[in-house]
Design a protein around this motif. Structure first.
Motif, PDB file in Angstrom:
ATOM      1  N   ALA A 257       0.854  -1.191   0.000  1.00 53.11           N
ATOM      2  CA  ALA A 257       0.000   0.000   0.000  1.00 53.11           C
ATOM      3  C   ALA A 257       0.885   1.233   0.000  1.00 53.11           C
ATOM      4  O   ALA A 257       2.089   1.164   0.287  1.00 53.11           O
ATOM      5  N   GLU A 258       0.294   2.363  -0.324  1.00 54.32           N
ATOM      6  CA  GLU A 258       1.016   3.622  -0.202  1.00 54.32           C
ATOM      7  C   GLU A 258       1.220   3.934   1.281  1.00 54.32           C
ATOM      8  O   GLU A 258       0.545   3.381   2.152  1.00 54.32           O
ATOM      9  N   THR A 259       2.154   4.826   1.565  1.00 54.35           N
ATOM     10  CA  THR A 259       2.387   5.194   2.960  1.00 54.35           C
ATOM     11  C   THR A 259       1.243   6.046   3.510  1.00 54.35           C
ATOM     12  O   THR A 259       0.931   5.989   4.698  1.00 54.35           O
ATOM     13  N   PHE A 260       0.598   6.832   2.646  1.00 54.72           N
ATOM     14  CA  PHE A 260      -0.506   7.686   3.082  1.00 54.72           C
ATOM     15  C   PHE A 260      -1.668   6.826   3.575  1.00 54.72           C
ATOM     16  O   PHE A 260      -1.994   5.793   2.987  1.00 54.72           O
ATOM     17  N   HIS A 261      -2.306   7.260   4.658  1.00 54.76           N
ATOM     18  CA  HIS A 261      -3.525   6.616   5.117  1.00 54.76           C
ATOM     19  C   HIS A 261      -4.357   7.647   5.867  1.00 54.76           C
ATOM     20  O   HIS A 261      -3.828   8.564   6.505  1.00 54.76           O
ATOM     21  N   GLN A 262      -5.668   7.505   5.766  1.00 53.01           N
ATOM     22  CA  GLN A 262      -6.570   8.442   6.433  1.00 53.01           C
ATOM     23  C   GLN A 262      -7.832   7.698   6.839  1.00 53.01           C
ATOM     24  O   GLN A 262      -8.352   6.866   6.093  1.00 53.01           O
ATOM     25  N   TRP A 263      -8.307   7.985   8.042  1.00 48.23           N
ATOM     26  CA  TRP A 263      -9.540   7.359   8.536  1.00 48.23           C
ATOM     27  C   TRP A 263     -10.254   8.368   9.427  1.00 48.23           C
ATOM     28  O   TRP A 263      -9.725   8.801  10.440  1.00 48.23           O
ATOM     29  N   VAL A 264     -11.441   8.752   9.019  1.00 49.25           N
ATOM     30  CA  VAL A 264     -12.286   9.641   9.802  1.00 49.25           C
ATOM     31  C   VAL A 264     -13.495   8.819  10.244  1.00 49.25           C
ATOM     32  O   VAL A 264     -14.163   8.190   9.415  1.00 49.25           O
ATOM     33  N   ILE A 265     -13.788   8.816  11.554  1.00 48.98           N
ATOM     34  CA  ILE A 265     -14.786   7.906  12.114  1.00 48.98           C
ATOM     35  C   ILE A 265     -15.774   8.670  12.983  1.00 48.98           C
ATOM     36  O   ILE A 265     -15.375   9.459  13.849  1.00 48.98           O
ATOM     37  N   GLU A 266     -17.042   8.432  12.773  1.00 49.62           N
ATOM     38  CA  GLU A 266     -18.069   8.948  13.667  1.00 49.62           C
ATOM     39  C   GLU A 266     -17.942   8.207  15.001  1.00 49.62           C
ATOM     40  O   GLU A 266     -18.041   6.972  15.044  1.00 49.62           O
ATOM     41  N   ASP A 267     -17.729   8.933  16.063  1.00 53.61           N
ATOM     42  CA  ASP A 267     -17.392   8.306  17.349  1.00 53.61           C
ATOM     43  C   ASP A 267     -18.653   7.864  18.086  1.00 53.61           C
ATOM     44  O   ASP A 267     -19.121   8.507  19.021  1.00 53.61           O
ATOM     45  N   SER A 268     -19.191   6.712  17.649  1.00 49.88           N
ATOM     46  CA  SER A 268     -20.409   6.168  18.240  1.00 49.88           C
ATOM     47  C   SER A 268     -20.229   4.670  18.443  1.00 49.88           C
ATOM     48  O   SER A 268     -20.596   3.867  17.585  1.00 49.88           O
ATOM     49  N   PHE A 269     -19.644   4.292  19.574  1.00 55.81           N
ATOM     50  CA  PHE A 269     -19.326   2.902  19.881  1.00 55.81           C
ATOM     51  C   PHE A 269     -19.775   2.600  21.310  1.00 55.81           C
ATOM     52  O   PHE A 269     -18.985   2.673  22.261  1.00 55.81           O
TER      53      PHE A 269
END
Length: 493
Positions: A257-269
């Motif tokens: 994979a590329e080195t770049f990674h992004q994850w935006v998560i709705e904080d509902s757990f």
């Protein structure tokens, strides 16, 4: 006879240059069951969870469930869940071994074990990466598509599910019956408002089998939305060879994979989650603005390059970036997509656009145009049609979206300009092929494809401006060829 190298099964003998888990995997229990454990899952969710375990620990290892293929289990189970992630950018390649995966099951062969995992009180999250077409969702209603073979079969025999939605509903039904708190359902596919989309489909399926269950799911189960981003090419033999060279042992489950990674998560757990922030995840109340940014800018440009580049004979996205004409076309599309977005705190859209071009040009990532071109009827509505409608309503230039659409239409003919034929690899491939059989003119091709039921929004079909722009672009592609058509488009940029 050349002896085969020993398989990766542990980290003690690995070279110092290899990053290894900062924890002992066996010390951590399973808290996540993931449906669809393919390459993107391994480069993204498993990667973030690996980092979270190293920082904060917890029983958050992942059991994967493949809905069909045995290949993933055969690759990773003999390796105790370990695999290599090769991270690549222009400066080179680094290798790290991921330890967050416990094991993989294949649903048809281990139905009892799968359901025991899904109903275990220790399972707090059920996550998914099954691609857009894997959900069996009717885009017109937002519920399940009862014409989908898998969904139809599961509705007939809901106690013996074979689809992801069927498995989730049956597991939730059993947890409710047994008094076990429901798990959080976490969609990690590139879909708009993916949490809400999945919630609607799951509840609709449940209502079709048990009205009270549908009400219970609606009231008690969390479906947070996410925005995911990491270019993860299909694995090749060279991926496995590169991993073996780095490790000194064979790794049948390695990915890159590329080195770049992004994850935006709705904080509902409600029942907890790993400390994904440890790997840079962004926890927010609403992901929609981030999601729209990625779908329209990064994914939309990806699709534009996939169709234009594949037709022109470019094998990979990085190859399209060697063409100044395609780079310029991409920059025009990015400006048009950015114009449909609201301001996003902490994000400079111009810088984000430049970052996208740099990522696409990464020579270390061989992301095939043909791979990205698949499933166009599932991808174009949110990547191309939605921003096109907004641009129409705002009086902007719809041409970049019209050209991307025309390139897809020409791709649907199944024949490149060099005469090479190919399969469309689209859930509506048979329907498309029947619809355009014998078509020889740009207008006929456009009319047939724009007439596919439920694909093009009425606001586009009924717009003379949109129809004429798509037709002009398609005529140029027919008359001049894709590259000359791109060059002509760039005179309008």
């Amino acid at each position: 006879m050349v002896a085969q190298k020993t398989r990766l099964t542990g980290t003690d003998a690995l070279p110092d240059s290899i990053a290894i888990p900062g924890y002992t995997p066996a010390d951590h229990g399973i808290g996540i069951v993931h449906l669809g454990p393919g390459a993107f899952f391994k480069s993204h969710l498993a990667y973030y969870t690996d980092a979270a375990l190293a920082v904060a620990g917890g029983d958050w290892r992942i059991a994967g469930v493949a809905l069909r293929s045995k290949t993933g289990a055969e690759e990773i189970n003999p390796q105790n869940g370990l695999y290599t992630l090769l991270e690549k950018d222009i400066s080179g390649t680094s290798a790290r071994v991921i330890g967050s995966v416990s094991h993989l099951l294949t649903a048809p062969d281990a139905a009892g074990d799968v359901m025991r995992l899904l109903t275990s009180g220790k399972t707090k999250i059920v996550s998914l990466t099954i691609t857009e077409k894997g959900y069996g969702i009717d885009r017109q209603t937002g519920g399940v598509d009862i014409r989908d073979d898998g969904i139809a079969a599961d509705l007939l025999t809901p106690k013996a599910p074979r689809t992801a939605i069927g498995l989730i509903v049956e597991a939730l039904a059993l947890r409710r019956q047994q008094g076990v708190a429901p798990f959080t359902v976490l969609c990690c596919d590139n879909l708009p408002e993916n949490g809400r989309m999945l919630r609607d489909a799951v509840i609709d399926f449940a209502y079709r089998t048990d009205l009270s269950l549908g009400d219970w799911i609606a009231e008690n189960v969390a479906f947070p939305s996410t925005m995911v981003d990491r270019i993860t090419p299909a694995r090749t033999d060279s991926t496995l060879q590169e991993a073996e060279t780095a490790l000194g042992c064979a790794d049948h489950a390695a990915i890159e994979a590329e080195t770049f990674h992004q994850w935006v998560i709705e904080d509902s757990f409600p029942t907890g989650r790993p400390n994904w922030e440890a790997a840079g995840a962004i926890m927010v109340e609403d992901v929609k603005a981030y999601e729209s940014m990625k779908l329209r800018m990064l994914n939309g440009t990806h699709s534009l390059l996939a169709y234009s580049g594949f037709l022109a004979g470019f094998p990979c996205i990085r190859d399209t970036m060697t063409s100044p004409d395609l780079v310029k076309l991409s920059e025009r599309f990015l400006r048009a997509a950015a114009a449909t977005l609201d301001d996003l705190p902490g994000i400079d859209l111009q810088s984000y656009a430049g970052q996208i071009i740099d990522r696409f040009a990464n020579p270390a990532i061989a992301h095939e145009t043909y791979q990205i071109a698949m499933d166009g009827t599932e991808k174009l509505p949110q990547r191309i049609f939605e921003p096109a409608i907004m641009t129409l309503e705002n009086g902007g230039d719809i041409r970049p979206f019209a050209f991307a659409t025309a390139a897809w239409m020409r791709y649907c003919m199944g024949r490149r300009e060099d005469g090479q034929t190919y399969a469309l690899r689209d859930p509506r491939e048979d329907e498309i092929t029947r619809s355009i059989a014998g078509v020889s003119t740009p207008k006929a091709l456009m009319d047939h494809l724009m007439g596919l039921e439920g694909l093009f929004p009425a606001k586009l079909r009924e717009s003379d401006l949109w129809v004429q722009n798509v037709l002009r672009c398609l005529e140029n592609i027919f008359d001049r060829g894709i590259i000359h058509a791109v060059q002509q488009e760039n005179t309008r940029a």
